[in-house]
Design a protein around this motif. Structure first.
Motif, PDB file in Angstrom:
ATOM      1  N   THR A 157      16.839 -89.363 -34.517  1.00 17.80           N
ATOM      2  CA  THR A 157      15.748 -89.313 -35.491  1.00 17.80           C
ATOM      3  C   THR A 157      16.280 -88.918 -36.878  1.00 17.80           C
ATOM      4  O   THR A 157      15.723 -89.337 -37.893  1.00 17.80           O
ATOM      5  N   LEU A 162      16.789 -86.712 -25.658  1.00 18.07           N
ATOM      6  CA  LEU A 162      16.178 -85.381 -25.630  1.00 18.07           C
ATOM      7  C   LEU A 162      14.953 -85.362 -24.709  1.00 18.07           C
ATOM      8  O   LEU A 162      14.139 -86.282 -24.767  1.00 18.07           O
ATOM      9  N   LYS A 190       6.630 -78.200 -32.334  1.00 14.62           N
ATOM     10  CA  LYS A 190       5.255 -77.674 -32.343  1.00 14.62           C
ATOM     11  C   LYS A 190       5.158 -76.400 -31.503  1.00 14.62           C
ATOM     12  O   LYS A 190       4.615 -75.383 -31.942  1.00 14.62           O
ATOM     13  N   SER A 246       4.826 -94.073 -31.464  1.00 15.92           N
ATOM     14  CA  SER A 246       4.958 -94.130 -30.012  1.00 15.92           C
ATOM     15  C   SER A 246       3.985 -93.264 -29.221  1.00 15.92           C
ATOM     16  O   SER A 246       3.855 -93.450 -28.015  1.00 15.92           O
ATOM     17  N   ASP A 251       0.238 -90.451 -29.307  1.00 14.16           N
ATOM     18  CA  ASP A 251      -0.924 -89.936 -30.036  1.00 14.16           C
ATOM     19  C   ASP A 251      -0.798 -88.425 -30.269  1.00 14.16           C
ATOM     20  O   ASP A 251      -1.743 -87.786 -30.703  1.00 14.16           O
ATOM     21  N   ALA A 293       1.242 -79.106 -27.107  1.00 17.48           N
ATOM     22  CA  ALA A 293       2.523 -79.776 -26.892  1.00 17.48           C
ATOM     23  C   ALA A 293       2.674 -80.074 -25.404  1.00 17.48           C
ATOM     24  O   ALA A 293       2.475 -79.198 -24.568  1.00 17.48           O
ATOM     25  N   SER A 294       3.054 -81.309 -25.108  1.00 15.01           N
ATOM     26  CA  SER A 294       3.197 -81.730 -23.719  1.00 15.01           C
ATOM     27  C   SER A 294       4.635 -81.424 -23.273  1.00 15.01           C
ATOM     28  O   SER A 294       5.569 -82.136 -23.633  1.00 15.01           O
ATOM     29  N   LYS A 318       4.547 -80.852 -15.899  1.00 16.87           N
ATOM     30  CA  LYS A 318       4.301 -81.237 -17.297  1.00 16.87           C
ATOM     31  C   LYS A 318       2.841 -81.017 -17.626  1.00 16.87           C
ATOM     32  O   LYS A 318       1.961 -81.546 -16.953  1.00 16.87           O
ATOM     33  N   ALA A 325      11.514 -98.664 -36.371  1.00 22.80           N
ATOM     34  CA  ALA A 325      11.878 -98.002 -35.098  1.00 22.80           C
ATOM     35  C   ALA A 325      12.068 -99.073 -34.020  1.00 22.80           C
ATOM     36  O   ALA A 325      11.527-100.178 -34.137  1.00 22.80           O
ATOM     37  N   PRO A 326      12.845 -98.774 -32.980  1.00 26.13           N
ATOM     38  CA  PRO A 326      13.038 -99.774 -31.929  1.00 26.13           C
ATOM     39  C   PRO A 326      11.694-100.283 -31.395  1.00 26.13           C
ATOM     40  O   PRO A 326      10.738 -99.507 -31.242  1.00 26.13           O
ATOM     41  N   LEU A 333       9.473 -98.603 -28.802  1.00 27.53           N
ATOM     42  CA  LEU A 333       8.673 -97.427 -29.180  1.00 27.53           C
ATOM     43  C   LEU A 333       7.290 -97.846 -29.668  1.00 27.53           C
ATOM     44  O   LEU A 333       6.296 -97.158 -29.430  1.00 27.53           O
ATOM     45  N   THR A 380       5.347 -98.792 -26.660  1.00 25.52           N
ATOM     46  CA  THR A 380       4.959 -97.580 -25.924  1.00 25.52           C
ATOM     47  C   THR A 380       3.746 -96.915 -26.598  1.00 25.52           C
ATOM     48  O   THR A 380       2.845 -96.402 -25.929  1.00 25.52           O
ATOM     49  N   ASP A 412      -0.015 -95.920 -25.009  1.00 23.83           N
ATOM     50  CA  ASP A 412      -0.708 -94.626 -25.126  1.00 23.83           C
ATOM     51  C   ASP A 412      -2.111 -94.832 -25.695  1.00 23.83           C
ATOM     52  O   ASP A 412      -3.077 -94.199 -25.260  1.00 23.83           O
TER      53      ASP A 412
HETATM   54  N1  NDP Z   1       1.382 -83.410 -27.523  1.00 20.96           N
HETATM   55  C1  NDP Z   1       0.690 -84.435 -27.122  1.00 20.96           C
HETATM   56  O1  NDP Z   1      -0.561 -84.458 -27.260  1.00 20.96           O
HETATM   57  C2  NDP Z   1       1.362 -85.616 -26.554  1.00 20.96           C
HETATM   58  C3  NDP Z   1       2.685 -85.582 -26.212  1.00 20.96           C
HETATM   59  N2  NDP Z   1       3.315 -86.653 -25.653  1.00 20.96           N
HETATM   60  C4  NDP Z   1       4.696 -86.482 -25.246  1.00 20.96           C
HETATM   61  O2  NDP Z   1       5.572 -87.185 -26.143  1.00 20.96           O
HETATM   62  C5  NDP Z   1       6.774 -87.480 -25.443  1.00 20.96           C
HETATM   63  C6  NDP Z   1       7.121 -88.936 -25.585  1.00 20.96           C
HETATM   64  O3  NDP Z   1       7.320 -89.243 -26.917  1.00 20.96           O
HETATM   65  P1  NDP Z   1       7.878 -90.695 -27.350  1.00 20.96           P
HETATM   66  O4  NDP Z   1       7.623 -90.772 -28.798  1.00 20.96           O
HETATM   67  O5  NDP Z   1       7.337 -91.746 -26.465  1.00 20.96           O
HETATM   68  O6  NDP Z   1       9.376 -90.607 -27.006  1.00 20.96           O
HETATM   69  P2  NDP Z   1      10.543 -89.786 -27.659  1.00 20.96           P
HETATM   70  O7  NDP Z   1      10.085 -88.884 -28.736  1.00 20.96           O
HETATM   71  O8  NDP Z   1      11.275 -89.188 -26.523  1.00 20.96           O
HETATM   72  O9  NDP Z   1      11.361 -90.931 -28.336  1.00 20.96           O
HETATM   73  C7  NDP Z   1      11.859 -92.001 -27.558  1.00 20.96           C
HETATM   74  C8  NDP Z   1      13.210 -92.435 -28.043  1.00 20.96           C
HETATM   75  O10 NDP Z   1      13.119 -92.995 -29.340  1.00 20.96           O
HETATM   76  C9  NDP Z   1      14.078 -92.417 -30.212  1.00 20.96           C
HETATM   77  N3  NDP Z   1      13.572 -92.566 -31.567  1.00 20.96           N
HETATM   78  C10 NDP Z   1      12.430 -92.066 -32.088  1.00 20.96           C
HETATM   79  N4  NDP Z   1      12.231 -92.555 -33.323  1.00 20.96           N
HETATM   80  C11 NDP Z   1      13.278 -93.371 -33.602  1.00 20.96           C
HETATM   81  C12 NDP Z   1      13.649 -94.188 -34.710  1.00 20.96           C
HETATM   82  N5  NDP Z   1      12.864 -94.279 -35.794  1.00 20.96           N
HETATM   83  N6  NDP Z   1      14.802 -94.883 -34.639  1.00 20.96           N
HETATM   84  C13 NDP Z   1      15.567 -94.818 -33.538  1.00 20.96           C
HETATM   85  N7  NDP Z   1      15.264 -94.086 -32.447  1.00 20.96           N
HETATM   86  C14 NDP Z   1      14.136 -93.374 -32.494  1.00 20.96           C
HETATM   87  C15 NDP Z   1      14.200 -91.072 -29.650  1.00 20.96           C
HETATM   88  O11 NDP Z   1      15.394 -90.549 -29.987  1.00 20.96           O
HETATM   89  P3  NDP Z   1      15.698 -89.066 -29.577  1.00 20.96           P
HETATM   90  O12 NDP Z   1      15.748 -89.013 -28.092  1.00 20.96           O
HETATM   91  O13 NDP Z   1      16.988 -88.853 -30.169  1.00 20.96           O
HETATM   92  O14 NDP Z   1      14.565 -88.266 -30.139  1.00 20.96           O
HETATM   93  C16 NDP Z   1      14.150 -91.322 -28.150  1.00 20.96           C
HETATM   94  O15 NDP Z   1      15.380 -91.805 -27.669  1.00 20.96           O
HETATM   95  C17 NDP Z   1       6.535 -87.151 -23.979  1.00 20.96           C
HETATM   96  O16 NDP Z   1       7.134 -85.901 -23.691  1.00 20.96           O
HETATM   97  C18 NDP Z   1       5.026 -87.076 -23.893  1.00 20.96           C
HETATM   98  O17 NDP Z   1       4.585 -86.265 -22.833  1.00 20.96           O
HETATM   99  C19 NDP Z   1       2.676 -87.851 -25.514  1.00 20.96           C
HETATM  100  C20 NDP Z   1       1.365 -87.954 -25.870  1.00 20.96           C
HETATM  101  C21 NDP Z   1       0.593 -86.856 -26.388  1.00 20.96           C
END
Ligand code: NDP
Ligand code: 13P
Length: 452
Positions: free
Chosen positions: A50, A81, A116, A134, A136, A143-144, A151, A172-173, A176, A179, A183
């Motif tokens: 990131t 991560l 958070k 990716s 909401d 924080a989840s 979880k 971003a990829p 994402l 994904t 959601d």
């Molecule tokens: N708090 C809440 O209300 C909620 C929380 N969640 C939680 O969020 C998490 C999932 O988040 P999600 O966003 O899907 O996945 P991640 O934040 O894990 O991101 C997925 C991958 O994308 C990479 N990445 C992110 N942005 C970029 C970018 N711009 N360019 C290149 N790579 C990038 C990340 O790298 P890197 O691994 O290095 O970060 C990671 O490898 C889960 O733990 C889920 O439970 C989901 C919904 C609601």
């Protein structure tokens, strides 16, 4: 989306003071930080991926606004991560002795949740720069995070500020973005679940939170091909839809506006560790998308039931005892999550007069529930088609969930959260087994869609 809807959403939020959405807004991060945290220094929190996406621009903007950068805390980029509590503790203990700082985190769902909860546990507020559309969860109140294998959403304040730069997010990829679509699309059956809980006087609908999520939802989901192609205009809608959902969760301090039975399918698989060791790990939104198809298939079957003529005496007489419910949970759930599962499932299990009263309410309100739920819902076929067009999985086989495990998830998903959904209605009327059998029979949705 109109600016006024976003302004209303921020006004309704308890913690978020400003959300900057637009092209190039990353350049305003420093000025926002200075407004939100006057006199504070910044700890920039990111991981190697990131940071590569937005770190240089964020740091330049902080410096330009005269913000002193105390330090950078960068998690490794590989392995990906994970949202585990040990990472929260690690970050929290790094931050604890540093006074006069606030976090400026850069990331998607995982990184933002780590920042958070670590900030929340220290009683400090923070600012997040979103790197993908990716999830909401950017603006949500909790924080989840996975703790001891379970979880769940840990209560903690939402960010004081959010920056969502569409140029960064569109780059971003693609997985994402797909994904994030998974959601968001679950808000369709999650809305029907809330209608159900509202009609049964279990959890009233908060109209403002409802409007924030459901208002922009259909438009945000309308053009999956353009989202898949990375068209910035379509990605704007997806980003806004997900951020609005987070603000709605924040407004009511609950994930109810954004999460129903479809999410619970995803949570079960995540808590079983499914796909967490893949590279890249199986994402939240990919699991939620498949859960959305499953939830809409359950709803489609439920809507065919003649619950207005339910035989309440028979259902009450045949209802299982608490001990039988507990035994079923213990037989089904993974040992790591079984105690939490028992607590939630037995906690919401009704017997005797309480069950009778609930069943009578279901019986009398069923026509009204059907009338309200039908226009809210999509068919499982429609959801699967939309997910296919955005490039997200729409069938359990596509996320390597085998058939038996998928069928059993229909029961487990009811056991892991206290939230009342279509699964709970079917349990209470004693018909979940029957409905699931029908779904998996040759004529049922899953029987007809044995493979993608
Ligand atoms: N708090 C809440 O209300 C909620 C929380 N969640 C939680 O969020 C998490 C999932 O988040 P999600 O966003 O899907 O996945 P991640 O934040 O894990 O991101 C997925 C991958 O994308 C990479 N990445 C992110 N942005 C970029 C970018 N711009 N360019 C290149 N790579 C990038 C990340 O790298 P890197 O691994 O290095 O970060 C990671 O490898 C889960 O733990 C889920 O439970 C989901 C919904 C609601
Ligand atoms: O994942 C969520 C929203 O995307 C919320 O999860 P919970 O329903 O477990 O709070």
């Amino acid at each position: 989306m109109s600016n006024s809807l976003m302004e209303r959403a921020v006004a309704a939020a308890t913690d978020t003071k400003e959300a900057l959405l637009g092209r190039g807004v990353v350049g305003q991060t420093g000025a926002l930080f200075a407004r939100l945290f006057p006199g504070q220094r910044a700890v920039v929190v990111a991981d190697e991926n990131t940071y590569a996406a937005a770190g240089t621009a964020v740091v330049a903007s902080l410096k330009e606004a005269g913000v002193t950068i105390d330090s950078e805390y960068i998690f490794p980029g590989t392995p990906t991560l994970y949202a585990g509590y040990s990472n929260v503790e690690q970050l929290r203990e790094y931050l604890r002795p540093i006074e006069g700082v606030s976090v400026c985190s850069i990331g998607a769902g995982t990184l933002s949740d780590l920042a958070k909860l670590a900030s929340g546990e220290l009683g400090r507020s923070y600012l997040n720069v979103c790197t993908a559309a990716s999830v909401d969860g950017f603006a949500s109140f909790g924080a989840s995070i996975s703790k001891d294998g379970f979880k769940s959403t840990h209560d903690c304040p939402a960010p004081a500020g959010l920056v969502a730069d569409f140029d960064i997010i569109a780059a971003a990829p693609k997985r994402l973005t797909a994904t994030g679509y998974g959601d968001l699309i679950e808000k369709i059956p999650a809305g029907a679940d809330w209608i159900l809980a509202d009609a049964l006087e279990i959890e009233p609908i908060d109209q403002q939170a409802w409007d924030l999520v459901q208002g922009p939802l259909r438009a945000a989901l309308a053009d999956p091909e353009r989202i898949a192609a990375g068209d910035p205009a379509a990605i704007v809608g997806l980003t806004e839809g997900n951020i609005m959902s987070g603000l709605a969760m924040q407004a009511v301090q609950s994930s109810r506006p954004a999460s129903g039975a479809g999410h619970q399918f995803s949570h079960v698989w995540e808590m079983e560790g499914h796909g967490t060791d893949w590279d890249p790990p199986l994402s939240h939104g990919f699991k939620v998308g498949v859960g959305t198809v499953a939830s809409c298939a359950l709803w489609a079957e439920a809507l065919q039931l003649d619950l207005a003529n339910l035989d309440v005496d028979r259902v009450v007489a045949e209802a299982p005892s608490d001990a039988e419910v507990e035994a079923r949970v213990r037989a089904l759930l993974d040992p790591r999550i079984v105690e939490e599962g028992v607590k939630h499932t037995v906690g919401k299990h009704l017997t005797g007069t309480e069950l009778r009263d609930r069943l009578n309410l279901i019986k009398s309100r069923w026509p009204q529930i059907v009338d309200r739920a039908v226009p809210q819902l999509s068919s499982p076929e429609q959801i699967a088609d939309q997910l296919a067009r955005v490039g997200a999985p729409y069938h359990p086989e596509m996320i390597q969930i085998d058939w038996d495990r998928f069928r059993l998830t229909h029961f487990k998903a009811q056991m892991i959260r206290p939230r009342y959904t279509i699964l709970d209605l079917l349990v209470e009327v004693g018909m979940l087994d029957e409905v699931v059998s029908r779904l998996f029979s040759a004529e049922g949705y899953w029987g007809r869609h044995r493979h993608p």
